[in-house]
Design a protein around this motif. Structure first.
Motif, PDB file in Angstrom:
ATOM      1  N   ALA A   1       4.930   9.789  -7.113  1.00 15.78           N
ATOM      2  CA  ALA A   1       5.982   9.974  -8.115  1.00 15.78           C
ATOM      3  C   ALA A   1       5.376  10.258  -9.488  1.00 15.78           C
ATOM      4  CB  ALA A   1       6.865   8.738  -8.166  1.00 15.78           C
ATOM      5  N   ALA A   2       4.305   9.536  -9.811  1.00 17.94           N
ATOM      6  CA  ALA A   2       3.646   9.759 -11.100  1.00 17.94           C
ATOM      7  C   ALA A   2       3.077  11.174 -11.187  1.00 17.94           C
ATOM      8  CB  ALA A   2       2.528   8.727 -11.297  1.00 17.94           C
TER       9      ALA A   2
ATOM     10  N   ILE B   1       3.579   5.749  -2.948  1.00 17.70           N
ATOM     11  CA  ILE B   1       4.802   6.377  -3.439  1.00 17.70           C
ATOM     12  C   ILE B   1       4.787   6.448  -4.962  1.00 17.70           C
ATOM     13  CG2 ILE B   1       7.306   6.092  -3.619  1.00 17.70           C
ATOM     14  CD1 ILE B   1       7.220   4.848  -0.808  1.00 17.70           C
ATOM     15  N   ILE B   2       4.353   5.362  -5.596  1.00 20.00           N
ATOM     16  CA  ILE B   2       4.281   5.353  -7.062  1.00 20.00           C
ATOM     17  C   ILE B   2       3.302   6.414  -7.557  1.00 20.00           C
ATOM     18  CG2 ILE B   2       3.512   3.981  -9.042  1.00 20.00           C
ATOM     19  CD1 ILE B   2       4.619   1.515  -7.627  1.00 20.00           C
ATOM     20  N   ALA B   3       2.162   6.527  -6.868  1.00 21.70           N
ATOM     21  CA  ALA B   3       1.172   7.536  -7.272  1.00 21.70           C
ATOM     22  C   ALA B   3       1.732   8.945  -7.106  1.00 21.70           C
ATOM     23  CB  ALA B   3      -0.102   7.372  -6.444  1.00 21.70           C
TER      24      ALA B   3
ATOM     25  N   SER C   1       0.834  -1.214   0.000  1.00 17.49           N
ATOM     26  CA  SER C   1       0.000   0.000   0.000  1.00 17.49           C
ATOM     27  C   SER C   1       0.862   1.254   0.000  1.00 17.49           C
ATOM     28  CB  SER C   1      -0.937  -0.008   1.218  1.00 17.49           C
ATOM     29  OG  SER C   1      -0.196   0.035   2.423  1.00 17.49           O
ATOM     30  N   TRP C   2       1.945   1.232   0.806  1.00 16.90           N
ATOM     31  CA  TRP C   2       2.864   2.369   0.808  1.00 16.90           C
ATOM     32  C   TRP C   2       3.557   2.505  -0.541  1.00 16.90           C
ATOM     33  CZ3 TRP C   2       3.171   6.465   3.671  1.00 16.90           C
ATOM     34  CH2 TRP C   2       2.705   6.435   4.988  1.00 16.90           C
ATOM     35  N   ARG C   3       3.885   1.370  -1.152  1.00  9.64           N
ATOM     36  CA  ARG C   3       4.552   1.415  -2.454  1.00  9.64           C
ATOM     37  C   ARG C   3       3.655   2.051  -3.499  1.00  9.64           C
ATOM     38  NH1 ARG C   3       6.997  -4.156  -4.446  1.00  9.64           N
ATOM     39  NH2 ARG C   3       8.118  -3.820  -2.488  1.00  9.64           N
ATOM     40  N   TRP C   4       2.383   1.676  -3.450  1.00 12.53           N
ATOM     41  CA  TRP C   4       1.455   2.267  -4.408  1.00 12.53           C
ATOM     42  C   TRP C   4       1.280   3.757  -4.168  1.00 12.53           C
ATOM     43  CZ3 TRP C   4       0.468   0.436  -8.855  1.00 12.53           C
ATOM     44  CH2 TRP C   4       0.407  -0.935  -9.075  1.00 12.53           C
TER      45      TRP C   4
END
Length: 354
Positions: free
Chosen positions: A290-291, A286-288, A281-284
């Protein structure tokens, strides 16, 4: 008399034709459709067909329904095509019906469903396909006589796909808690009003993030009572709804549950899955983020390039305007003045032509 008979026949033909023109599932429920109420709480489409004496799931509703309330009706059976039209359902309320059976595949289309209330029906088990719904968080099956549940759970594929967070199996005639495998997100379970004579610590080991457990009006023995209270204390959960143990039993008679729960493989597996889900969930997130940042940079870059392209064009336009202007002409001089300047041996530029 003949005209009357002809009129009756024509009326019957018109009625039959009208019914044939109606869409499937619509005939005979026109009044029901008018009684169903439409709402939009939190921008979600809610349809409430409450206490309408329905005997099956109506098929005339808007297919985009997200909250469907069919409570207090007389539905006895859920068919495999009952919800084929309503794939957007997130909350399904079937409280207080007469549901006895559920055909296989009934809930398969409801991949977005987050909550289902099947309480106060005539179920003898929980349809196993419910536990494989990828979005289901809250499950209410209380006040059903789930006599066949323990037998059917032996054929359940674990770990289940449903990310269950709340489970209500109160007043279901259960002698033991349902074993659904590792449940890393389950934080509350209500098993009150059950004859829980068999409560093992192995089942609790699968609930590593449990925060609230309701065991009021159960028949757990003194040892189980002591073990549950200790386990909840170990994991930092509330024991508010667990019977108070009057006597502290010796560890030889009632072993401490620490080794069978906290130190068990099941508990560690549960914790690992919970940590993995949290990391994902944290990775998503961070990805969001960053995007979003990349998108802003691209927008800024495009804006700068566009601004730079506009500047040369503006300069080119100014130069072209300058070239378009006529060259500076020499002032007109009368012949008399020109002759005078010549006699004085001066050029026109030096000659005062004022």
């Amino acid at each position: 008399m003949e005209l009357y008979a002809v009129a009756v026949v024509l009326l019957a033909l018109i009625t039959i034709k009208f019914k044939m023109m109606m869409p499937f599932g619509y005939a005979g429920v026109v009044q029901d459709e008018r009684k169903c109420q439409y709402f939009r709480p939190s921008r979600m489409l809610k349809i409430r067909c409450f206490d309408m004496n329905l005997k099956e799931v109506p098929q005339f509703l808007k297919s985009s329904v997200e909250i469907l309330d069919l409570a207090f009706n007389r539905i006895k059976k859920l068919k495999h095509n009952s919800f084929e039209r309503y794939t957007s359902i997130k909350i399904l309320v079937l409280y207080e019906n007469k549901i006895q059976s559920v055909e296989p595949g009934t809930f398969a289309p409801l991949t977005s469903m987050e909550e289902i209330d099947l309480s106060n029906n005539a179920l003898v088990t929980i349809p196993l396909e419910i536990f494989q719904l990828p979005s289901l968080r809250n499950l209410y099956v209380d006040s059903n006589e789930l006599f066949n549940l323990e037998r059917d759970l032996q054929g359940l594929d674990t770990p289940i796909q449903a990310p269950l967070e709340y489970l209500n199996v109160a007043d279901c005639g259960l002698e033991s808690l349902p074993n659904l495998g590792v449940l890393p997100k389950l934080w509350q379970i209500n098993a009150s009003s059950n004859p829980l004579t068999e409560l093992t610590m192995d089942t609790l080991a699968n609930m590593c993030n449990l925060r609230t457990m309701d065991l009021t009006k159960t028949e757990i023995n003194d040892c189980a009572c002591q073990q549950v209270n200790r386990y909840l204390r170990y994991v930092g959960a509330s024991a508010k709804f667990v019977p108070i143990c009057m006597d502290i039993l010796d560890s030889n008679v009632c072993p401490d549950p620490y080794n069978t729960t906290i130190d068990s493989v099941e508990f560690q597996s549960c914790k690992s899955e919970a940590e993995l889900a949290k990391a994902l969930s944290w990775r998503w997130l961070i990805i969001a983020a960053a995007a979003a940042l990349v998108a802003l940079v691209l927008i800024w870059y495009c804006y700068q390039r566009r601004a730079k392209k506009k500047k040369p064009r503006a300069k080119a336009k100014s130069k072209s305007k300058a070239k378009a202007l006529p060259a500076k002409q020499q002032p007109l001089v009368s012949p008399t003045l020109a002759l005078k300047c010549h006699n004085d041996r001066t050029t026109l530029q030096d000659c005062d032509c004022a």
